[in-house]
Design an enzyme around this catalytic site. Structure first.
Site, PDB file in Angstrom:
ATOM      1  CD  GLU A 287      -3.077  -0.864   0.134  1.00 21.27           C
ATOM      2  OE1 GLU A 287      -3.066   0.195  -0.516  1.00 21.27           O
ATOM      3  OE2 GLU A 287      -3.934  -1.753  -0.030  1.00 21.27           O
ATOM      4  NE  ARG A 291      -3.570   3.098  -0.604  1.00 23.18           N
ATOM      5  CZ  ARG A 291      -4.790   3.112  -0.082  1.00 23.18           C
ATOM      6  NH1 ARG A 291      -5.294   4.228   0.385  1.00 23.18           N
ATOM      7  NH2 ARG A 291      -5.516   2.000  -0.005  1.00 23.18           N
ATOM      8  CG  ASP A 420      -6.397  -7.092  -7.260  1.00 28.98           C
ATOM      9  OD1 ASP A 420      -5.378  -7.405  -6.618  1.00 28.98           O
ATOM     10  OD2 ASP A 420      -7.112  -6.118  -6.954  1.00 28.98           O
ATOM     11  CD  GLU A 556     -10.848  -1.136  -8.159  1.00 30.23           C
ATOM     12  OE1 GLU A 556      -9.761  -1.063  -7.563  1.00 30.23           O
ATOM     13  OE2 GLU A 556     -11.930  -0.691  -7.682  1.00 30.23           O
TER      14      GLU A 556
END
Length: 656
Positions: A287, A291, A420, A556
């Site tokens: 993360e 980010r 994913d 998404e």
């Protein structure tokens, strides 16, 4: 007779009284003998205790001296290396001049004494936004315009080195060393970078609506959560995850793309003065990479401001201890202050998506700085996963052990959470590296075929194509909203020369993701849906369980809408995105500022705000909506940039 009188008592010593400052052989001698006499009077145990305490104090003093000396040495070495840092043959976007040639200073700082970016100690997060100086901002903007058109900056420029340059060196092959750094003369930015920086196209009405939504969200963050990670818009407060201004950093490039230069400069000032990484806090490797590291690198590329690159390198160095595992598969968490990395408390596993979706950022950091360790660490992970057993026609399990380096929980395959972005980054690394790393392409193509073979089904009664999950040979018609990244990824691959049927599948899945939103009463997709596989009267294709009805403002769907419109020109994708923006404004907008995730997408009267605005709403969702509504294909061209999984654009090393 009387006894004889008693004799006086016999005295065997002489009493001598010495006045202060006098002695028969000198005061110092008396004191030495007095100390030695007292020492001899102590028991052996007492003397051992005294000696132990003295030794302990001496050892503590020595260790303290070494620690302080090393700390100051590290600060000095970073300061010395900072001016030498320069991009390594960047072929696409400009890199700033050497800081030594044009030292960076900030508004309000003395040009003679550059600020220290590596102060030690916990950060003093600023609650209220700093008051910007309008005159200084105008001067900065004028200076940037002058630099962009090729005017040489003055040597005493107080704004620091922001001159762009580009190179044409070959991109590194996977597993090879990066090209050596070269001292190059400053060059003007590429036409794409120049136009992005200084000549934004006029905004249409839908783009203006996105800008208005961003301003509203930013106003809430600025007022109630400035310098903190995330806004809680309903309670008008904030929440902390890493304590690193997550929303602010995630939104930097969005502000630049939307033309919000005032807000960008205000955020830049916070980064320069308040963003300090020397703090005792655990961050999630994945993360924080996508980010923070991705956001800083993207802000550097779009603005040309070397401040963001320096912060990115500092942060990247602090993430490196995560790779110090027996298998070189990184731990999930690392303390950026102490350098201690560890897996989650409940397991020694990392998720496959976490360890294989940090490559774009670390590779780019190596290319810009010339420091190869970043790229080497992540590419070793890529090679390791490539060779692992336990895959199923290119599909990978969702967990990997950091000690053994092997897949765990075998037989479970999904394109949702925990797996994913593994598939996304196979394709995007191949594009980033100039389409020369065939191993990445082969893994991606095999995975797409595995998806078609094992996970692709059609629902009833609407015949919607969807991607389910497989657990030990048993198919589940469950699809996370996260899977809606796939239409955009498939379309991007087709654009870069992959089979045409990838685009056909992308269109079909895009229709499904749209229906996941449209069939909800609020027009917003839930976090998870289940598809109906059997024809039944009065039953929709999309079914939602009570625990899955929440919407987190995820990007998404609009991400894939952007790719589909950009690559097909079909305006229905713009219209679908407009519907989503209107739904966000209707059901998630908080009047006092900000947007909130909601708990029930099926109840338009009471969607139940969850009082949290995720950083990706500004970093991804609104950015993709703005780009979707643009009719300019050269605005962050897909032949020049590749977006990381947090929507931060990074340059393609060898543009097609």
């Amino acid at each position: 007779m009387y006894p004889p009188p008693p004799l006086p008592p016999r005295r065997d010593f002489i009493s001598v009284t010495l006045s202060p400052g006098r002695s028969y052989d000198g005061v110092q001698g008396l004191r030495r003998r007095s100390f030695w006499r007292k020492w001899k009077q102590l028991s052996r145990l007492q003397r051992n205790v005294v000696l132990f305490l003295l030794a302990f104090l001496m050892l503590c003093g020595l260790l303290s001296y070494i620690s302080v000396a090393d700390e100051w040495k590290a600060v000095g070495s970073r300061s010395a290396e900072g001016p030498k840092m320069r991009p390594a043959n960047p072929p696409v976007l400009p890199a700033p001049r050497r800081a030594a040639e044009n030292p960076e200073t900030f508004a309000g700082a003395s040009p003679q004494k550059p600020p220290r970016h590596f102060r030690r100690g916990p950060p003093n997060l600023q609650i209220r936004a700093p008051d910007g100086d309008a005159k200084d901002r105008r001067q900065e903007e004028a200076q940037r315009r002058a630099e962009a058109v090729g005017q040489a900056p003055r040597e005493d420029d107080a704004q620091g080195s922001r001159v762009s340059r580009r190179g044409t060196g070959p991109e590194p092959e996977q597993g090879t060393q990066l090209p050596l750094r070269k001292a190059e003369a400053p060059a003007r930015p590429s036409p794409q970078a120049l136009r992005t920086r200084n000549s934004p196209a006029s905004q249409n009405e839908r783009q203006k609506a996105v800008v208005a939504a961003f301003r509203h969200a930013w106003a809430g963050y600025r007022k109630f959560a400035w310098g903190h990670d995330e806004l809680k818009p309903v309670s008008k407060s904030f929440s902390e995850w890493f304590g690193l201004g997550l929303t602010l950093i995630d939104a930097l490039d969005t502000m630049w793309i939307l033309g919000l230069k005032k807000e960008f400069e205000e955020a830049r000032k916070w980064v320069s003065q308040r963003l300090l990484f020397q703090k005792n806090v655990d961050v999630n490797l994945f993360e924080s990479t996508i980010r923070i590291l991705g956001g800083l690198l993207s802000a550097f590329h779009l603005s040309g401001d070397v401040l963001f690159l320096k912060k990115a390198e500092d942060f990247g160095n602090r993430l490196m201890p995560a790779f110090q595992t027996p298998s070189k598969i990184p731990y999930s968490d690392v303390n950026i202050g102490t350098g201690v990395a560890h897996p989650p408390r409940w397991t020694s596993d990392s998720t496959v998506a976490e360890v294989t979706s940090i490559q774009l950022e670390f590779r780019e950091l190596s290319r810009l700085t010339g420091v190869t360790k970043f790229q080497e660490a992540v590419e070793e992970v890529t090679r390791h996963v490539h060779c692992l057993r336990g895959k199923k026609d290119g599909l990978v399990p969702v967990f990997i052990n950091t000690n053994s380096g092997l897949f765990t929980h075998l037989g479970v395959f999904t394109l949702g959470a925990r797996a994913d972005s593994y598939y996304e980054y196979l394709l995007k690394q191949w594009i980033q590296g100039g389409k020369k790393e065939t191993q990445l392409l082969e893994d991606y193509l095999e995975a797409v075929e595995g998806i078609k073979k094992h996970l692709l089904h059609r629902s009833e009664p609407g015949k919607l194509t969807f991607v389910g999950e497989l657990a030990h040979g048993r198919f589940s018609a469950k699809m996370d909203h996260l899977v809606c990244f796939l239409p955009g990824t498939l379309a991007l691959g087709a654009h870069h020369g992959l089979p045409a049927d990838h685009m056909e599948l992308a269109r079909a899945l895009m229709d499904t993701c749209y229906q996941m939103n449209r069939q909800m009463e609020t027009g917003l997709s839930p976090e998870i849906v289940h598809f109906n596989l059997h024809p039944q009267k009065s039953r929709k294709d999309v079914q939602v369980k009570a625990a899955d009805r929440h919407n987190l403002l995820r990007p998404e769907t609009v991400e894939s809408l952007f790719y589909l419109y950009r690559l097909t020109g079909d305006r229905k994708y713009q219209d679908w995105g407009w519907e989503l923006l209107r739904s966000f404004n209707t059901y998630t907008r908080v009047p006092s500022g900000g947007y909130s995730s909601i708990s029930n997408v099926q109840d338009p009267r009471n969607p139940q705000p969850r009082d949290k605005m995720e950083s990706f709403f500004l970093g991804e969702t609104l950015k993709y909506l703005y780009l979707l509504f643009s009719d300019d294909p050269d605005l962050l061209s897909l032949d020049t940039y590749v977006f990381n999984t947090e929507a931060h654009p990074l340059p393609i090393w060898a543009p097609s």
